[in-house]
Design a protein around this motif. Structure first.
Motif, PDB file in Angstrom:
ATOM      1  N   VAL A  82       0.840  -1.203   0.000  1.00  0.00           N
ATOM      2  CA  VAL A  82       0.000   0.000   0.000  1.00  0.00           C
ATOM      3  C   VAL A  82       0.874   1.253   0.000  1.00  0.00           C
ATOM      4  O   VAL A  82       0.525   2.280  -0.592  1.00  0.00           O
ATOM      5  N   ALA A  83       2.025   1.176   0.654  1.00  0.00           N
ATOM      6  CA  ALA A  83       2.965   2.293   0.679  1.00  0.00           C
ATOM      7  C   ALA A  83       3.898   2.298  -0.524  1.00  0.00           C
ATOM      8  O   ALA A  83       4.867   3.060  -0.556  1.00  0.00           O
ATOM      9  N   ALA A  84       3.601   1.433  -1.520  1.00  0.00           N
ATOM     10  CA  ALA A  84       4.405   1.340  -2.746  1.00  0.00           C
ATOM     11  C   ALA A  84       5.838   0.888  -2.462  1.00  0.00           C
ATOM     12  O   ALA A  84       6.779   1.296  -3.152  1.00  0.00           O
ATOM     13  N   VAL A  85       5.998   0.050  -1.453  1.00  0.00           N
ATOM     14  CA  VAL A  85       7.302  -0.518  -1.115  1.00  0.00           C
ATOM     15  C   VAL A  85       7.300  -1.981  -1.560  1.00  0.00           C
ATOM     16  O   VAL A  85       6.516  -2.783  -1.049  1.00  0.00           O
ATOM     17  N   PRO A  86       8.149  -2.370  -2.503  1.00  0.00           N
ATOM     18  CA  PRO A  86       8.162  -3.764  -2.967  1.00  0.00           C
ATOM     19  C   PRO A  86       8.794  -4.694  -1.951  1.00  0.00           C
ATOM     20  O   PRO A  86       9.536  -4.260  -1.064  1.00  0.00           O
ATOM     21  N   THR A  87       8.512  -5.983  -2.096  1.00  0.00           N
ATOM     22  CA  THR A  87       8.978  -7.000  -1.150  1.00  0.00           C
ATOM     23  C   THR A  87       9.961  -7.961  -1.815  1.00  0.00           C
ATOM     24  O   THR A  87       9.773  -8.355  -2.966  1.00  0.00           O
TER      25      THR A  87
END
Length: 405
Positions: free
Chosen positions: A318-323
């Protein structure tokens, strides 16, 4: 419809938070639900549940040794056990449905099993087999599944595991994904300005994180319990691999959810000190909400050995942080495979460190993966899309219970 929601814990962790978010959505959307809550282990979320519905909580540890549970039952009566607390709540609220929020509750359901007039039950399963084996028993799992007129699995892998390990017919189990408490219209933390971190502004650990970001240091991080299933013991080893792969380029590895007094955290601190890598790592205690820290990550990491569909990865998305994660660590690998992150071979820390380094030097790819992950999570896992599916399952469970009652 009177619904008794039952949570095994009241910690700020995946399943209890999902239940809290669902209950809040049901209240806000006036869905005809008359709720009550039983928390079979007390914790910091209890006041938030109490603000939404009548709530009772068991104040002793949920998974007590057998002799202690037996002694407590003899000394203080039926209501002095989690099972007694639940039975009393059922008698008091007379629910149409008991919503069992995990599959580790079977050991507390013997009273329901003996009651021919019991309400319908729905089991919402967030666990794979290792968790079930450590927090329950095969007998207790079978008891809970037999009581349940409806079963919801958080991922297809969970559904298949229930079929293989416990003989649950596939047509008795619906797959509904985990969710985040944001709407599909794009609301969420990525659309908001980054606020100061929660907690004591003088906390040197938080100051250190902010200083690293101000200096342009590549910050990646993790969030979760400091336990082996979450791969916390791998964290110092990963930092060592990153030190080698990054070849002198500055980075900071963060783990949010590491209480300083916990044994595993003390061991990790010692490992980092002996490896002379304390300057590359930051261990943060749990916070009321972790999104403020997660938003500061350039990349979110998931070292879990087994994690059905971790909510923290969805919060990062949701925070546009990839995993970055392991391919065989659970359902989130399917999520990142759709252009939302990077999956590496199981327990391959060199590959994990290499993936982090590649994303550190390629901000364009990192941004593209983050934007794709945000779009996917809001499309498939927003609460506005998932909660109505769960509500429909609750209604079907009550109907099925009435037919078989």
């Amino acid at each position: 419809m009177r619904v008794l929601f039952v949570s095994h814990m009241a910690t700020r962790s995946g399943a209890p938070l999902l239940l809290l978010w669902l209950l809040r959505w049901l209240k806000e959307h006036a869905c005809g639900i008359d709720p009550a809550v039983v928390l079979l282990s007390d914790g910091p979320l209890r006041p938030e549940f109490e603000a939404l519905a009548p709530t009772v909580a068991w104040s002793q540890p949920l998974f007590q040794p057998l002799l202690e549970r037996f002694a407590a039952r003899l000394g203080r009566g039926q209501a002095s056990s989690p099972a007694g607390l639940l039975e009393a709540a059922v008698k008091r609220h007379k629910p149409d449905l008991i919503y069992l929020n995990t599959l580790v509750l079977g050991q507390h359901l013997r009273g329901l099993n003996a009651d021919p007039a019991r309400p319908a039950c729905l089991s919402h399963v967030h666990e794979l087999e290792t968790t079930l084996a450590t927090m329950s028993t095969a007998e207790a799992v079978s008891r809970q599944l037999a009581l349940s007129s409806s079963v919801v699995a958080c991922a297809e892998g969970v559904r298949q595991s229930l079929h293989r390990q416990h003989g649950l017919p596939l047509d008795r189990c619906s797959v509904i994904p985990e969710f985040v408490p944001f709407s599909a219209q794009g609301h969420g933390p990525a659309a908001e300005p980054i606020a100061p971190l929660e907690g004591d502004a003088r906390d040197p650990r938080l100051e250190r994180l902010e200083t690293a970001l101000e200096n342009g240091t590549f910050v990646f991080g993790f969030a979760g319990q400091a336990i082996a299933r979450k791969g916390f013991d791998l964290f110092p080893q990963l930092v060592r691999e990153c030190e080698r792969v990054f070849a002198g380029t500055s980075f900071l590895a963060v783990w949010l959810g590491a209480p300083p007094a916990q044994e595993e955290v003390m061991v990790a601190q010692r490992d980092l000190r002996l490896l002379q890598l304390e300057h590359r790592a930051l261990l943060l205690a749990p916070m009321p909400t972790g999104i403020g820290v997660i938003r500061r990550y350039a990349v979110h990491g998931l070292l879990s050995r087994e994690d059905p569909y971790p909510v923290v990865a969805l919060e990062a998305a949701v925070a546009a942080v990839p995993t970055v994660c392991f391919r065989d660590g659970g359902g989130i690998a399917d999520f990142v495979a759709d252009g939302c992150g990077v999956a590496v071979d199981y327990l391959d820390l060199e590959a994990f460190a290499t993936a982090l380094h590649q994303l550190s030097v390629d901000p364009g790819t990192r941004r593209r993966l983050g934007e794709r992950s945000r779009a996917k999570v809001l499309q498939e896992s927003s609460i506005d899309g998932v909660a109505p599916q769960l509500l429909a399952c609750m209604e079907r469970a009550v109907a099925a219970g009435a037919r078989h009652g």
